[in-house]
Design a protein around this motif. Sequence first.
Motif, PDB file in Angstrom:
ATOM      1  N   TYR B  71       0.852  -1.180   0.000  1.00 47.51           N
ATOM      2  CA  TYR B  71       0.000   0.000   0.000  1.00 47.51           C
ATOM      3  C   TYR B  71       0.885   1.226   0.000  1.00 47.51           C
ATOM      4  O   TYR B  71       1.953   1.233   0.616  1.00 47.51           O
ATOM      5  N   TYR B 118      -3.299   3.523  -0.052  1.00 44.17           N
ATOM      6  CA  TYR B 118      -3.968   3.120  -1.279  1.00 44.17           C
ATOM      7  C   TYR B 118      -3.124   2.080  -2.013  1.00 44.17           C
ATOM      8  O   TYR B 118      -1.895   2.178  -2.007  1.00 44.17           O
ATOM      9  N   PRO B 119      -3.764   1.156  -2.641  1.00 44.19           N
ATOM     10  CA  PRO B 119      -3.019   0.315  -3.584  1.00 44.19           C
ATOM     11  C   PRO B 119      -2.563   1.169  -4.758  1.00 44.19           C
ATOM     12  O   PRO B 119      -3.171   2.201  -5.057  1.00 44.19           O
ATOM     13  N   VAL B 686       3.542   0.636   2.699  1.00 41.97           N
ATOM     14  CA  VAL B 686       3.375  -0.417   3.682  1.00 41.97           C
ATOM     15  C   VAL B 686       3.470  -1.746   2.972  1.00 41.97           C
ATOM     16  O   VAL B 686       2.797  -1.972   1.970  1.00 41.97           O
TER      17      VAL B 686
END
Lengths: 646, 696
Positions: B71, B118-119, B686
């Motif tokens: 992410y 967010y992806p 992340v």
Amino acid sequence: MSASLPHRSVANIRGAAPTSSSRSGSSHRERESSSHRDRGDRDRERGDRDYSGTSTPARPIPTFNTPSSLRAEEELIVVDFGTRKIQVGFAGDSAPRGIVWFGPEQQRRIGDFRDWQTDYHQDWRSKAAGGNWGRDYELWRPDVRGLELGQVGDKVEKAVREAYTKYMLIDSRPRRMVCVVPTGLPIPLLSAALDSLFHRFQPPTVSLLSSPVAVAVAAGVRSALVVDLGWNETIVTSVYEYREVATKRTVRGGRRLTEETHRFLAKELGHVQRDNRDDKQEYVLSFEECHDIANRLVWCKPFKAEKTPKSLPPQPATPEGEGLATVEESDEDKPTITITTTTTTTAGEKPLPPPPKVTTIPLRSGRSPTSVEVTFDQLSEPCENTFFDSQYSLSSFDDHEIPVHLLVYRALLQLPLDVRALCMSRIIFSGGGTTVLGLRKRIFDEVCHIVQERGWDPVYGKAKEQLRTNPKLKKRHGRHQTTNNSNSSSNNNNNSNNTLTTPGGVSPPTAASGAAGEGGTAAPASGQEEDGIWHDAANSVPEFDPIEAQLARTNPASNGRKPLQGQLRAIESLGPWAGGSLTTHLKVSTVSTIDKDQWTQHGVTGATVRQADVEAKTQQRLSWNAMNRGGREGKEPWTLGVWGAA
Amino acid sequence: MFGNNRLPAFHPGLTQSRIRDTTTGSGLWFPGLRSPPLPSESDPANDQLPLPITQEDLYDTPMAPFNPYTYIRCPCSELNPYTKRTPDVTAQGLSRAAQDDDDHTFDPRAARSNYSLYPLEYLSFCEDCHQIRCPRCVAEEIVCYYCPNCLFEVPSSNIRSEGSRCTRSCFQCPICIGPLAVNHVETPPDPNQLLSPDHASSSHSGSYILSCSYCNWSSTEIGIKFDKPNSIHMQLAKLRNGGETRLTAKERKERRKEQASQGGGGGSSTGQGEEDLDTLLDMETQFANLKSFYQNQLSDANGTGKVGGDPSAALGNLGFDAPASLSRIMSLYTGSSSLHDKKSKSRPGTMREALAPSEGLQLASLDESSAITALQDFESTTGLDAYSSTASTSQLQSQAPYLGASPLHGLTRFTSSLRPIPYLLRTKRSKRCPQCRHIISKPESKVTTTRFRIRLIAGNYIPTITIKQLIIPGLTPPPMPNLPPDTIEPLKPAQFVLTFKNPIFESVRVTLATPATTPGRFPAKVTILCPQFDIDSNTDVWEEALKDNNATSSSSQSQNLSSSTGPEGSGPGGRKRAGTLRPGTAGGASLAGEELGPEVGKVWERGRNWTSIVIEVIPASLVQTAKRDGRGPIKEDEDVLEIPMFVRIEWEAEAPEDEIMPGLSSAKGGNKDGGKEKRELAYWCVLGLGRVARTL
């Protein structure tokens, strides 16, 4: 790299008056050329110059707004903040466009679709660990200790964004916003929400509107007793002439109802619940399921004079002789009397059919899917325990958990006479708890009952009854007199205060409260015999009130139809959102209108409580929480109104 | 793209399951079901997510197999200008978040971080600001409105007036939200009509219904039938549940006008005022009544009408008489109803309250005993379960606000009172950068095309990160026998290969940083073995593709792009162990390096436009920590090993032509090599590596 957009409101563009320098410059140039021109030419020239002076500096930076931002300016957005959901829509609509509920799905990362996974919902246990049962479904709790305020802002943002894109279908142009906010909202929470709104949606202004007042507006009345059966707590607010004059609250609300439902179902499932209501409680069913069942099936029993429901084991009230004797106890002592009163009050009630009706509730979130079979009598238990707790005596409750009906009664009791007279005939139920079948009627009937028993006298109980009935107590007459005198004198003080301090005729004259007693066709009529105090006050000859007379002259419409007062009556409201929509649509200003730039500069600390806002007379009469309407002089200092200042 | 079939050649010890989870071209994969973001990931092995879950699994090891994920945190969440206002707010305890933000590293477990992560697929990129843009920090504009069901475009003027739902015949099932179809029902022939000679012409009224093909719900269950098969929305607006007709707002207004004109002046309005108070208004009517009442009051109180007081006029002008409404309109448009005047207008007493239903006052009918008995008797009367006769919370929440309902706050309870849900319209939106106002994404305006005119997605600008666990058969100790599959053993070092793939046509230098121990309740020790490395450019994609496929045809762009890298990208694998590429390392040593496992400071593996490095983690023991710290049981996802990592990318790009002008170009570093410009981009991301086993 702030995300702030270089947005300017239309008012700014128009109102960008030519700066003094440019004006002087132009006039200077004019003076140079004045010799060559006649006067008419010069005038025209000045007009042109002035025009260019206003317009050119206003657009040096290419503003990226299309001219259609003019139209966007008209669209005011009304947001009603609740604990479980927000309602968002356009001002002037009769219903919000979208209602966004808070839930764990919203708090997940984007792109995290585990919600759709098979059997994911079975896994609520790990989420609920550590006292989090149901917390994900709330926007905030009034207890802000340990609360991540930024997260509140994030939740607000996400919900408003969802409403924008999914329900309202509007783009991200800045629009003015009106927030309908509960009055008791702590300032940190309010600040977090406003931060988020200003930062992410860039509204030029945000106005705050108190939700009880909005509820009253949406019911078409100026004064009301708003009983908000909310999620966190039940709040009883007295609104008088669009001002909130008193608030009382109790923790008995929607969350408690859901928890009671869980407790009830767990009991049915055979789990022994410890009776402490702390976070250590072990949950056997998911919040969602309990909430669902509470919404679907839990209902409220109609009012009965014998207060102990049959399904519950009759518990003895508090031991006798401890403190004030209670109403229930006098019930037990003289059952005949109560029965007669019961039959008179609840004559319209249909007795419930005797055979117990049974329903089957499938429970899927337990360790293994099962179903329980419960009678409808049992299904009223959670509601009973949540809002009334009628197996306990009324005197045994702490201040924060007073049963709702008692709370309503006390809220009314605490009001000044004339305010009470108006409010008692404008009881409005709002909030999510109103969906419990029969709850509103039950509360209303209970309040009627209390009023009937006690009248509007804060002193009640056995001792008083003895005092009243015992002829041997010689002091009775004298003491009665004294209380009377003191009371009426205080009333008189009150009245004189009113008439003295409110030359504008803010309050209807006290004669109205006389009408309150006389006009009371319903419950309070019988109260007259028991309680002499206000009765006497009502019997006193109403003073001539020049203001009232003048009002009657100027406003003949009110002559024909006097507003009803002094009679317990419940009315329907369209709810806080509709109230906000109405007031905004009618261009009524709110006390607290926060400018974006000011908020950006100062934040919540910039808010001031202007003494000028709270009129002196209001301060005298309504000791606290005076909602000040109007009276905005200039934009510079701004206030959060009822919400106070940090 | 790279097929999975090549991997076993390099990692013979990889089990099949690990390949499924970890090795895909650009390998972002998230917990839960979602369709693969890129076509290259559509290999069948990926689609076997929901494994059969045993009863035991359900409660103790809750999740489906774990897929490593990445992410990216949009930088916009770092600069909330309001929470930065520390000094004066601190005293109020308002700025906890701000203080946390400043000094500490990013904590993916913090309550707020879910909102800013967010992806990669969800992020856009502004080419002019060189900044990542997330859905929260773009300005949106609406291209068109359309109904997702009938795909008709709706003009924007209709949105305001008709609401944001489809006004044609598109409805969702109130029970299961499936689409409803309009069906013709053959009304069973009436026996009386059968006898009559012309039964063929029996009335067709009410012979269309809405029905759901999924759950077999039909609008007959709520007693609604339609005369015509089209414009169901309009017909439905006039029908209450049960088939009773209802006046729409417009009709009611007309009717009222008629009444007013018939009654004439004061007489009629007083008559209306004394309408019996029990009239049940539905919400729409009540709102309309209230609105007109308030408007009247405001205009009356404004003093235009009757300060001097001609009583009959004042009484009569409840909105039906010409002069009053004229003055009302005038006051609306002359701005006298502005904020300041309101105060003088709303002097108490001059504006009275609503007194009659025609003015919007609605007495509450508190008696809900009929509903209660309906609930209780449901089973006995219909034989169905009372529980299933009530609508579930989600069904109620998906209902459109129905204004025709009489109060009870618009909430229905029984499934019989649910109504078909008109489809919510949707929008196509173009997105702009909020700062430079350049368009980031712009779809075609036609509803049915899914193409975009402009779409700057972040995946074309910033490297993708792929994660897989590194298991070398000789070196990695075998997992404990009772370990659940796909989990990381606590308290033992585990190594992961991070593959960075460069999408841009310049070579990129990546610098990584991570806290030594992950924040949160279960700290894991993290070591990035090679925190700084280069990734080669993405230029030779066509050449390689051509070589791979032995294709003869070539597209036009491929020729000029392919000349830059010759020998390196050759070979069918296109990837080499770092050792072979490293200068000073002999071929034999590289083989030995493979045996020895990853080296500190060295790249693990490198290919045409990608580079792999190794990261080593030692997760904490969940069970022991949970026992020790007394913060209750392990919560959802706390067993997932998530590593915050700060990624900084530097590259030299050709400066855009308008910036080559002297004096303007040196905004970001030196201007060397004639129009080359140094750029950098830094962000937190992340890495979700895996679940830590709950053993020990």
